[in-house]
Design an enzyme around this catalytic site. Sequence first.
Site, PDB file in Angstrom:
ATOM      1  N   GLU A 121      10.642 -10.902   6.232  1.00 46.11           N
ATOM      2  CA  GLU A 121      11.525 -10.883   5.060  1.00 46.11           C
ATOM      3  C   GLU A 121      12.862 -10.247   5.414  1.00 46.11           C
ATOM      4  O   GLU A 121      13.923 -10.780   5.078  1.00 46.11           O
ATOM      5  CB  GLU A 121      10.882 -10.088   3.919  1.00 46.11           C
ATOM      6  CG  GLU A 121       9.708 -10.734   3.263  1.00 46.11           C
ATOM      7  CD  GLU A 121       9.021  -9.821   2.265  1.00 46.11           C
ATOM      8  OE1 GLU A 121       7.914 -10.190   1.825  1.00 46.11           O
ATOM      9  OE2 GLU A 121       9.559  -8.747   1.912  1.00 46.11           O
ATOM     10  N   GLY A 147      -2.694 -19.886  -5.563  1.00 47.40           N
ATOM     11  CA  GLY A 147      -2.643 -21.202  -4.946  1.00 47.40           C
ATOM     12  C   GLY A 147      -1.343 -21.508  -4.235  1.00 47.40           C
ATOM     13  O   GLY A 147      -1.243 -22.488  -3.507  1.00 47.40           O
ATOM     14  N   PRO A 166       0.800  -1.230   0.000  1.00 50.26           N
ATOM     15  CA  PRO A 166       0.000   0.000   0.000  1.00 50.26           C
ATOM     16  C   PRO A 166       0.829   1.276   0.000  1.00 50.26           C
ATOM     17  O   PRO A 166       0.370   2.312  -0.458  1.00 50.26           O
ATOM     18  CB  PRO A 166      -0.819  -0.113   1.298  1.00 50.26           C
ATOM     19  CG  PRO A 166      -0.881  -1.570   1.587  1.00 50.26           C
ATOM     20  CD  PRO A 166       0.431  -2.131   1.111  1.00 50.26           C
ATOM     21  N   ASP A 167       2.051   1.214   0.509  1.00 49.86           N
ATOM     22  CA  ASP A 167       2.897   2.414   0.587  1.00 49.86           C
ATOM     23  C   ASP A 167       3.622   2.718  -0.718  1.00 49.86           C
ATOM     24  O   ASP A 167       3.784   3.889  -1.076  1.00 49.86           O
ATOM     25  CB  ASP A 167       3.973   2.251   1.674  1.00 49.86           C
ATOM     26  CG  ASP A 167       3.400   2.198   3.077  1.00 49.86           C
ATOM     27  OD1 ASP A 167       2.189   2.423   3.250  1.00 49.86           O
ATOM     28  OD2 ASP A 167       4.179   1.917   4.000  1.00 49.86           O
TER      29      ASP A 167
END
Length: 175
Positions: free
Chosen positions: A94, A60, A29-30
């Site tokens: 991450e 999937g 979103p940023d």
Amino acid sequence: MERLEGKSLPLGGESSSWDYEVFLSFRGPDTRSTITDSLYETMIRAGIRVFKDDEELRIGEEIGGELLRAISISKIYIPIFSKDYASSKWCLRELAHMVEHRKRGGKVILPIFYDVDASDLKLRTGSYGKALENHENQSGKIVAKQWEEALKEVAAIKGLNLKDLRSYNGKHDMS
């Protein structure tokens, strides 16, 4: 599973060659429709193999495992730190994974600071401090401390500060 240039990812562990040259880490979103998409398209046009979650993940597929595996088989990491990057548990997972692989050697982290300063990451100021407090309450002190340490380590790396670039760009022609 098929990947760019017809390559398929190994089912586990490290690859002997890099399946991706660059892994982009960002809070969608940023930055997705601004710097991230522009950077991704520019690198693809230059012939660089880039992992960007919405381009590389298939319907999937399990998001968590696939993202962490993509980090393992990438050579260069580019985390794009935005105001709300630290509010995302996935972004911090991450980042911690990138730092772990960097410590093992052979991997490079090239941070981009987009509307934040490296000091926000190091000092737990602004939205980063609030996000880490929330994660500590939700995920526990041990996990939050690991994420905080990853933020501090990456903040100590010389990166591209886009606040500085904008002010520089206003004074000089960068083309």
